[in-house]
Design an enzyme around this catalytic site. Structure first.
Site, PDB file in Angstrom:
ATOM      1  N   THR A  22     -40.954 -11.584  29.313  1.00  0.00           N
ATOM      2  CA  THR A  22     -41.119 -10.146  29.077  1.00  0.00           C
ATOM      3  C   THR A  22     -39.902  -9.307  29.449  1.00  0.00           C
ATOM      4  OG1 THR A  22     -42.128  -9.713  31.242  1.00  0.00           O
ATOM      5  CG2 THR A  22     -43.612 -10.368  29.445  1.00  0.00           C
ATOM      6  N   ASP A  54     -44.424 -14.504  31.895  1.00  0.00           N
ATOM      7  CA  ASP A  54     -43.366 -14.368  32.893  1.00  0.00           C
ATOM      8  C   ASP A  54     -42.791 -12.955  32.870  1.00  0.00           C
ATOM      9  OD1 ASP A  54     -41.221 -15.766  34.697  1.00  0.00           O
ATOM     10  OD2 ASP A  54     -40.091 -14.584  33.233  1.00  0.00           O
ATOM     11  N   TYR A  59     -37.223  -5.952  35.362  1.00  0.00           N
ATOM     12  CA  TYR A  59     -37.247  -5.741  33.917  1.00  0.00           C
ATOM     13  C   TYR A  59     -37.703  -4.310  33.634  1.00  0.00           C
ATOM     14  CZ  TYR A  59     -37.220 -10.892  33.696  1.00  0.00           C
ATOM     15  OH  TYR A  59     -36.925 -12.228  33.845  1.00  0.00           O
ATOM     16  N   SER A 216     -34.495 -19.585  26.021  1.00  0.00           N
ATOM     17  CA  SER A 216     -34.635 -20.825  25.250  1.00  0.00           C
ATOM     18  C   SER A 216     -34.099 -20.674  23.834  1.00  0.00           C
ATOM     19  CB  SER A 216     -36.105 -21.249  25.219  1.00  0.00           C
ATOM     20  OG  SER A 216     -36.624 -21.389  26.527  1.00  0.00           O
ATOM     21  N   GLN A 296     -43.781 -12.108  16.378  1.00  0.00           N
ATOM     22  CA  GLN A 296     -42.886 -12.954  17.169  1.00  0.00           C
ATOM     23  C   GLN A 296     -43.679 -13.796  18.165  1.00  0.00           C
ATOM     24  OE1 GLN A 296     -40.207 -10.121  18.938  1.00  0.00           O
ATOM     25  NE2 GLN A 296     -38.979  -9.881  17.076  1.00  0.00           N
TER      26      GLN A 296
END
Length: 329
Positions: A22, A54, A59, A216, A296
């Site tokens: 996130t 996560d 953030y 990733s 997504q």
């Protein structure tokens, strides 16, 4: 959709191998955020069987945690929440790391800082426990033993269920292992970021510690959807990143063409094959993938149902080697 499920170290906590990251949902360095779309993305992930969510206070200075908390109201039992500690702006203890929105952010993992942060995260996430609590960046001013003692006390108190650490070097990891109780590490890992393979991965494998890979898809570079004509604006961190040069994106497109037959054989997208390849790497337990909208999120979730054969993995490895030989940055 039946997701691959894996355990987080020796904690007894299990989660989907594909996790929702996130960072982008927090907005900072991603050109802002749309709360409604972000909540919809989290719901879509849960509905597709993704349980690992996560996040981190840093953030968006709490924004991502707040959005996750809103999204999980009435759905908390469906999620395995991973959040973090160690990047603080309520104190000037520790070591200055960066400024965000005019506030100095420090790396600090002292006991008082961790106890302050856990309560803030619990409030923002609207929960009374965190499944996996991770030290976000390491603090050279605080002994790891003090940090781990605080985390173990939180675990005894029922506020956290598993302990993790992120952005480590081999020396840091050895110190955590010596302190005991570490269940997971979270590190940057992708087809083009494989630094953990030399030292960290052998240590985690030998000690039963899980690895959560972040980035990733290499900030979307490996998604197969960012073409040479894409323009990055505002505070989007990819704007001046040499990896996202037009030339590199053209090379990524050629790599995507090389593995497209494998994707088509699985009825999958390029991004899904990239994530499935990540999860097929020895020692990599979870792959965290960002999503800013339901489409997504569903796309990432599908990767958690794909099993690549050895032959397919070998073909992908050959394509990676050829592509990296000409990659810039």
């Amino acid at each position: 959709m039946v997701q691959i499920m894996r355990e987080i170290g020796a904690s007894g906590v299990s989660a989907s191998a594909v996790g929702l990251g996130t960072w982008a949902i927090g907005g900072w360095m991603w050109g802002g955020t749309d709360e409604a779309e972000s909540i919809a993305a989290i719901h879509a992930s849960l509905e597709a069987g993704v349980t690992l969510i996560d996040t981190a206070p840093a953030y968006g200075l709490g924004r991502a945690e707040e959005i996750v908390g809103k999204a999980l109201e009435g759905r908390r039992e469906q999620a395995v929440i991973a959040t973090k500690c160690g990047l603080v702006w309520h104190t000037d203890k520790g070591r200055h790391f960066f400024d965000q929105d005019g506030k100095p952010v420090h790396r600090y993992l002292g006991r008082d800082g961790i106890f302050h942060e856990i309560d803030e995260s619990l409030k923002q996430l609207k929960t009374d426990y965190i499944d996996l609590y991770i030290t976000h960046w390491q603090d050279p001013t605080t002994p790891v033993e003090e940090t781990m003692d605080a985390l173990k006390d939180l675990k005894k108190a029922g506020k956290i269920r598993a302990i993790g650490a992120s952005n480590l070097d081999a020396g840091d990891l050895k110190t955590y292992i010596a302190a005991g109780g570490l269940d997971a590490i979270q590190e940057r890992f992708s087809m083009i970021d494989r630094g953990i393979e030399a030292e960290l991965l052998p240590l985690t494998t030998a000690n039963g510690i899980s690895i959560l890979s972040y980035s990733s898809l290499a900030l979307g570079l490996l998604s197969g959807t960012i073409g040479p004509d894409r323009v990055f604006s505002g505070d989007d961190q990819r704007k001046d990143n040499p990896r996202f040069s037009v030339a590199n994106r053209q090379k990524v497109a050629r790599f995507a063409d090389a593995i497209r037959p494998i994707a088509e054989a699985h009825g999958a997208t390029i991004a899904q094959v990239v994530i499935a390849w990540t999860l097929a790497q020895p020692g990599v337990t979870f792959a965290l993938c960002g999503a800013r909208n339901p489409a997504q999120a569903k796309d990432n979730a599908r990767a958690g149902t794909i099993g690549l054969s050895r032959e397919e993995t070998s073909t992908i490895d050959t394509a990676i080697a050829s592509w990296l030989a000409v990659m810039d940055g």
